[in-house]
Write a protein that holds these residues in place. Structure first.
Motif, PDB file in Angstrom:
ATOM      1  N   ALA A  85       0.811  -1.226   0.000  1.00 24.89           N
ATOM      2  CA  ALA A  85       0.000   0.000   0.000  1.00 24.89           C
ATOM      3  C   ALA A  85       0.843   1.276   0.000  1.00 24.89           C
ATOM      4  O   ALA A  85       0.737   2.103   0.894  1.00 24.89           O
ATOM      5  CB  ALA A  85      -0.971  -0.002   1.177  1.00 24.89           C
ATOM      6  N   PRO A  86       1.685   1.480  -1.024  1.00 28.89           N
ATOM      7  CA  PRO A  86       2.499   2.694  -1.070  1.00 28.89           C
ATOM      8  C   PRO A  86       1.627   3.926  -1.332  1.00 28.89           C
ATOM      9  O   PRO A  86       0.516   3.818  -1.845  1.00 28.89           O
ATOM     10  CB  PRO A  86       3.435   2.443  -2.250  1.00 28.89           C
ATOM     11  CG  PRO A  86       2.638   1.566  -3.156  1.00 28.89           C
ATOM     12  CD  PRO A  86       1.858   0.667  -2.226  1.00 28.89           C
ATOM     13  N   ARG A  87       2.161   5.069  -0.982  1.00 31.26           N
ATOM     14  CA  ARG A  87       1.466   6.329  -1.238  1.00 31.26           C
ATOM     15  C   ARG A  87       1.482   6.609  -2.741  1.00 31.26           C
ATOM     16  O   ARG A  87       2.542   6.679  -3.357  1.00 31.26           O
ATOM     17  CB  ARG A  87       2.169   7.453  -0.471  1.00 31.26           C
ATOM     18  CG  ARG A  87       1.447   8.775  -0.514  1.00 31.26           C
ATOM     19  CD  ARG A  87       2.032   9.750   0.510  1.00 31.26           C
ATOM     20  NE  ARG A  87       3.452   9.960   0.360  1.00 31.26           N
ATOM     21  CZ  ARG A  87       4.004  11.036  -0.196  1.00 31.26           C
ATOM     22  NH1 ARG A  87       3.254  12.010  -0.623  1.00 31.26           N
ATOM     23  NH2 ARG A  87       5.307  11.126  -0.293  1.00 31.26           N
ATOM     24  N   MET A  88       0.302   6.787  -3.308  1.00 31.09           N
ATOM     25  CA  MET A  88       0.151   6.999  -4.743  1.00 31.09           C
ATOM     26  C   MET A  88      -0.183   8.458  -5.026  1.00 31.09           C
ATOM     27  O   MET A  88      -0.878   9.106  -4.243  1.00 31.09           O
ATOM     28  CB  MET A  88      -0.952   6.096  -5.304  1.00 31.09           C
ATOM     29  CG  MET A  88      -0.732   4.607  -5.078  1.00 31.09           C
ATOM     30  SD  MET A  88       0.745   3.945  -5.899  1.00 31.09           S
ATOM     31  CE  MET A  88       0.278   4.092  -7.620  1.00 31.09           C
ATOM     32  N   HIS A  89       0.272   8.947  -6.167  1.00 30.22           N
ATOM     33  CA  HIS A  89      -0.105  10.287  -6.621  1.00 30.22           C
ATOM     34  C   HIS A  89      -1.430  10.198  -7.370  1.00 30.22           C
ATOM     35  O   HIS A  89      -2.326  10.987  -7.166  1.00 30.22           O
ATOM     36  CB  HIS A  89       0.978  10.885  -7.511  1.00 30.22           C
ATOM     37  CG  HIS A  89       0.598  12.188  -8.127  1.00 30.22           C
ATOM     38  ND1 HIS A  89       0.388  13.321  -7.373  1.00 30.22           N
ATOM     39  CD2 HIS A  89       0.376  12.528  -9.410  1.00 30.22           C
ATOM     40  CE1 HIS A  89       0.053  14.313  -8.180  1.00 30.22           C
ATOM     41  NE2 HIS A  89       0.040  13.858  -9.415  1.00 30.22           N
ATOM     42  N   VAL A  94       3.360   6.426  -8.443  1.00 33.83           N
ATOM     43  CA  VAL A  94       3.711   6.242  -7.035  1.00 33.83           C
ATOM     44  C   VAL A  94       4.672   7.375  -6.628  1.00 33.83           C
ATOM     45  O   VAL A  94       5.514   7.803  -7.431  1.00 33.83           O
ATOM     46  CB  VAL A  94       4.356   4.853  -6.803  1.00 33.83           C
ATOM     47  CG1 VAL A  94       5.646   4.684  -7.582  1.00 33.83           C
ATOM     48  CG2 VAL A  94       4.576   4.584  -5.330  1.00 33.83           C
ATOM     49  N   HIS A  95       4.527   7.875  -5.423  1.00 30.43           N
ATOM     50  CA  HIS A  95       5.450   8.903  -4.924  1.00 30.43           C
ATOM     51  C   HIS A  95       6.852   8.303  -4.801  1.00 30.43           C
ATOM     52  O   HIS A  95       7.018   7.175  -4.322  1.00 30.43           O
ATOM     53  CB  HIS A  95       4.989   9.422  -3.561  1.00 30.43           C
ATOM     54  CG  HIS A  95       3.875  10.404  -3.652  1.00 30.43           C
ATOM     55  ND1 HIS A  95       4.089  11.766  -3.672  1.00 30.43           N
ATOM     56  CD2 HIS A  95       2.535  10.230  -3.740  1.00 30.43           C
ATOM     57  CE1 HIS A  95       2.931  12.392  -3.762  1.00 30.43           C
ATOM     58  NE2 HIS A  95       1.965  11.482  -3.803  1.00 30.43           N
ATOM     59  N   ALA A  98       7.958   6.869  -1.578  1.00 20.98           N
ATOM     60  CA  ALA A  98       7.194   5.692  -1.158  1.00 20.98           C
ATOM     61  C   ALA A  98       7.721   4.423  -1.822  1.00 20.98           C
ATOM     62  O   ALA A  98       7.108   3.369  -1.722  1.00 20.98           O
ATOM     63  CB  ALA A  98       5.715   5.882  -1.480  1.00 20.98           C
TER      64      ALA A  98
END
Length: 179
Positions: A85-89, A94-95, A98
């Motif tokens: 669950a990485p931080r997505m833009h 993906v950021h 992240a």
């Protein structure tokens, strides 16, 4: 009226979904699929990373855009390793901070971008590890320790030498198996 780069990038990505579309230093770059040699190197790297990634609940993604900031370039590395669950833009980006590892295999026209341009974009976005595999030079370069907008550490090994990956990896890439 000239459309903003982000809009042109999205248009190019929509027009060429089977290609890798990136923005590099303000230009839109459309890359064909890799050669069989390029893909073989990626497959061999993937085999080495899969156990460590799967054991930690990480995922390895091909063909995902890395978001480096609002006015920054948009790169698409050959492989991107992300935590669960990485931080997505957005759905397609993906950021950079992240990610856990980005990897590119140098192709005939990508050397300058892979060695010089992309590290200058990845480090300020706090991408922790950027791996460049160069079958032409028969070497592997690891950029790590982003600090102050640049990578503090760059490790280069010749093909055949092991390349230890820093924590949290706990493994060394066997470069003799890549090329």
């Amino acid at each position: 009226m000239v459309r903003p780069l982000e809009e042109r990038f999205r248009t190019a990505r929509d027009l060429f979904p089977e290609y890798r579309v990136e923005t590099v230093k303000g230009r839109i770059v459309v890359n064909e699929s890799g050669t069989w040699q390029h893909n073989t190197i990626l497959f061999r790297l993937l085999l080495q990373l899969t156990g460590a990634a799967a054991g930690r609940g990480w995922e390895i993604w091909p063909n995902i855009t890395v978001y480096l900031g609002e006015h920054a370039d948009r790169y698409v590395p050959d492989l991107t390793v992300v935590p669960a669950a990485p931080r997505m833009h957005e759905e397609h980006a993906v950021h950079g901070d992240a990610t856990l590892l980005l990897a590119d295999v140098v192709s005939a026209g990508s050397g300058y971008d892979d060695y010089y341009v992309k590290p200058c974009g990845y480090a300020p976005a706090r991408v922790p590890l950027y791996l460049v595999i160069d079958p032409f030079q028969r070497s592997v370069k690891l950029f790590c320790d982003p600090s102050g907008g640049a990578y503090a550490t760059e490790i280069v090994v010749a093909a055949g030498e092991p390349l230890p990956l820093p924590d949290p990896w706990g493994l060394a890439v066997d470069t003799s198996r890549l090329m």
